[in-house]
Scaffold this motif. Structure first.
Motif, PDB file in Angstrom:
ATOM      1  N   SER A  54       0.825  -1.215   0.000  1.00 56.36           N
ATOM      2  CA  SER A  54       0.000   0.000   0.000  1.00 56.36           C
ATOM      3  C   SER A  54       0.856   1.261   0.000  1.00 56.36           C
ATOM      4  O   SER A  54       0.375   2.346  -0.343  1.00 56.36           O
ATOM      5  CB  SER A  54      -0.911   0.002   1.243  1.00 56.36           C
ATOM      6  N   THR A  55       2.147   1.134   0.360  1.00 54.92           N
ATOM      7  CA  THR A  55       3.050   2.290   0.362  1.00 54.92           C
ATOM      8  C   THR A  55       3.616   2.577  -1.017  1.00 54.92           C
ATOM      9  O   THR A  55       4.337   3.560  -1.206  1.00 54.92           O
ATOM     10  CB  THR A  55       4.223   2.035   1.335  1.00 54.92           C
TER      11      THR A  55
ATOM     12  N   ASN B 285       6.487  -7.911  11.705  1.00 57.08           N
ATOM     13  CA  ASN B 285       6.698  -6.519  11.303  1.00 57.08           C
ATOM     14  C   ASN B 285       5.424  -5.944  10.682  1.00 57.08           C
ATOM     15  O   ASN B 285       4.737  -6.615   9.909  1.00 57.08           O
ATOM     16  CB  ASN B 285       7.844  -6.440  10.283  1.00 57.08           C
ATOM     17  N   LYS B 286       5.140  -4.688  10.992  1.00 53.60           N
ATOM     18  CA  LYS B 286       3.919  -4.036  10.509  1.00 53.60           C
ATOM     19  C   LYS B 286       4.214  -2.757   9.729  1.00 53.60           C
ATOM     20  O   LYS B 286       3.333  -1.936   9.516  1.00 53.60           O
ATOM     21  CB  LYS B 286       2.989  -3.726  11.686  1.00 53.60           C
ATOM     22  N   THR B 287       5.465  -2.608   9.335  1.00 52.64           N
ATOM     23  CA  THR B 287       5.856  -1.414   8.587  1.00 52.64           C
ATOM     24  C   THR B 287       6.453  -1.783   7.242  1.00 52.64           C
ATOM     25  O   THR B 287       6.861  -2.925   7.022  1.00 52.64           O
ATOM     26  CB  THR B 287       6.900  -0.595   9.371  1.00 52.64           C
ATOM     27  N   CYS B 288       6.514  -0.817   6.356  1.00 50.16           N
ATOM     28  CA  CYS B 288       7.163  -0.991   5.058  1.00 50.16           C
ATOM     29  C   CYS B 288       8.669  -0.911   5.287  1.00 50.16           C
ATOM     30  O   CYS B 288       9.159   0.066   5.853  1.00 50.16           O
ATOM     31  CB  CYS B 288       6.702   0.101   4.105  1.00 50.16           C
TER      32      CYS B 288
ATOM     33  N   LEU C   8       1.896  -0.080   7.756  1.00 52.86           N
ATOM     34  CA  LEU C   8       1.093  -0.571   6.651  1.00 52.86           C
ATOM     35  C   LEU C   8      -0.396  -0.481   6.993  1.00 52.86           C
ATOM     36  O   LEU C   8      -0.837  -1.007   8.014  1.00 52.86           O
ATOM     37  CB  LEU C   8       1.468  -2.019   6.327  1.00 52.86           C
ATOM     38  N   ARG C   9      -1.173   0.174   6.135  1.00 55.43           N
ATOM     39  CA  ARG C   9      -2.621   0.276   6.339  1.00 55.43           C
ATOM     40  C   ARG C   9      -3.287  -1.075   6.117  1.00 55.43           C
ATOM     41  O   ARG C   9      -4.309  -1.385   6.710  1.00 55.43           O
ATOM     42  CB  ARG C   9      -3.216   1.318   5.382  1.00 55.43           C
ATOM     43  N   SER C  10      -2.695  -1.856   5.229  1.00 60.14           N
ATOM     44  CA  SER C  10      -3.166  -3.225   4.974  1.00 60.14           C
ATOM     45  C   SER C  10      -1.962  -4.058   4.535  1.00 60.14           C
ATOM     46  O   SER C  10      -0.928  -3.510   4.144  1.00 60.14           O
ATOM     47  CB  SER C  10      -4.242  -3.241   3.886  1.00 60.14           C
ATOM     48  N   PHE C  11      -2.114  -5.365   4.627  1.00 58.86           N
ATOM     49  CA  PHE C  11      -1.027  -6.259   4.226  1.00 58.86           C
ATOM     50  C   PHE C  11      -1.265  -6.841   2.838  1.00 58.86           C
ATOM     51  O   PHE C  11      -0.622  -7.813   2.446  1.00 58.86           O
ATOM     52  CB  PHE C  11      -0.870  -7.395   5.248  1.00 58.86           C
TER      53      PHE C  11
END
Length: 434
Positions: free
Chosen positions: A47-48, A65-68, A75-78
């Protein structure tokens, strides 16, 4: 980024086929995954807006991990959107550089979705209720083929109820006729080895008397693959619920079948699973009877043989079994009679792991405190006294500490009779195992 490649020499008469020319080839930066830095095989965009290789970004997300990774944005979604444009450009680039030995990256298959897995499971359940073995087998093979395509597919299948549907299917057709539906039952057993955990409903189906009887039949059969799959499934079942041990022991020939897998190994995975099952059996309510049976059929020499060059986990399990066996008079007698027992036990002290050392200390304590002078003397001659001193120095559990202390006191009685002390052994440099 520049990578070295080898290209076959060309344009020279008489050049040998095995002659190569070192060349340097530049791979465009946007063709490489920002995580692995390798050429992307299945580019997907987050999403990034950053594109990664699917395998690399999935590993990143699966580890929590929950970030780009590039932008560090949350991340708003995976969701991962296939980047067909980049993938096509990479494939074209591979074709253009074919002369450098670069193979074209195949077009990746679209990963299976949870909905598709649930749909297949529902169809298997429906076919099971209709007793349609042919349809069940067809759907099962489709599921297995999807799992072979990627680890992601396999995880998706496992996480969306496949094992429960397969366990129910296995129980039903085993109850109808094992001989008539052998092929289907074997295929299900094979799939069940990688679809654990089962869940409560799945455990009740696969752990039923009918299912266990069928699994035991495959365990005792001549088909090596089925025997391997049977012991792997039994290991998982027993690990999830110890109560299945008692039901398993009531099935005639199970002990002998497990012994055969140890005696004539199928593969390291099967051996390890078999040792886990035997370990739990020697812990059960009927442990005395089972232990005596294993001793009578000759298990001890083969367990000791496994210890010679087994890896960490196999050695730990083998020592755990010997620890249980040595709790019985008949078990200790069988261990006394084997010339490898004391040498292997002393050798494994501080050589495998803390768990293995704990088992060894417990076994030696039972053997030496059993009023067997030969075990004490042989242990001392092989350097057990010095090694046990080191066990105290590096630290151990309270129970092991008490056993080591008693062993040292017992061995100390023989210090004037035996010349078994070697102050120059260099144990102070011994590293503590992990």
């Amino acid at each position: 980024m520049i990578f070295p490649w080898k290209r076959r020499k060309a344009g020279r008469a008489g050049a040998r086929k095995d002659e190569f020319l070192d060349v340097e080839l530049t791979i465009p930066t946007y063709f490489r995954c920002p995580i692995s830095l390798d050429l992307m095989k299945d580019p997907v965009t987050l999403s990034t807006g950053i594109t990664y290789d699917r395998e690399s970004i999935e590993k990143w997300i699966d580890t929590g991990n929950k970030t780009c990774p590039v932008t560090n944005q949350v991340l708003r979604s995976f969701d991962q959107t296939p980047n067909h444009a980049i993938r096509k450009m990479i494939q074209d680039w591979c074709v253009e550089n074919k002369s450098y030995g670069i193979e074209r990256i195949p077009t990746p298959r679209i990963p299976i979705t949870p909905y598709e897995v649930s749909e297949i499971c529902s169809r298997i359940e429906a076919a099971t209720q209709r007793r349609d073995a042919i349809k069940c087998l067809d759907l099962l093979r489709k599921m297995k083929n999807l799992a072979k395509e990627s680890e992601r597919n396999k995880r998706c299948i496992v996480q969306n109820g496949a094992s429960c549907a397969l366990a129910a299917c296995f129980e039903l057709f085993a109850s109808l006729s094992i001989e008539e539906y052998t092929d289907l039952l074997k295929e299900i057993l094979s799939a069940l080895t990688w679809t654990f955990p089962l869940g409560e409903k799945g455990i009740s189906k696969l752990g039923s008397a009918i299912s266990l009887h069928c699994i035991a039949l495959f365990l005792k059969g001549d088909d090596l693959s089925s025997r391997k799959h049977a012991v792997l499934v039994l290991k998982e079942l027993i690990s999830e619920d110890q109560d299945f041990v008692n039901s398993l022991m009531e099935i005639e020939g199970t002990v002998e079948a497990l012994f055969q897998i140890v005696k004539v190994p199928i593969c390291p995975t099967a051996t390890k699973a078999c040792l886990v099952v035997i370990y739990h059996m020697t812990l059960s309510q009927n442990s005395e009877m089972i232990t005596l049976k294993f001793v009578e059929i000759g298990l001890i020499p083969f367990i000791l043989e496994i210890l010679v060059d087994g890896d960490k986990s196999i050695c730990e399990m083998a020592l755990g079994i010997l620890d249980h066996i040595s709790s019985r008079d008949q078990g200790r007698k069988g261990m006394y009679e084997n010339a490898l027992t004391i040498p292997l036990l002393v050798k494994k002290i501080l050589r495998v792991s803390n768990t293995a050392t704990r088992f060894v200390v417990s076994i030696l304590w039972k053997l030496c405190m059993g009023e067997n002078e030969n075990a004490v003397v042989e242990s001392m001659q092989l350097g057990a006294f010095e090694k046990l001193l080191v066990v105290l120095q590096v630290g151990c559990g309270e129970n092991s500490k008490a056993q080591v202390t008693e062993l040292l006191k017992l061995m100390n009685l023989y210090k004037d009779e035996l010349d078994c002390y070697a102050s120059s052994l260099g144990f102070k440099f011994l590293k503590r195992p992990n």
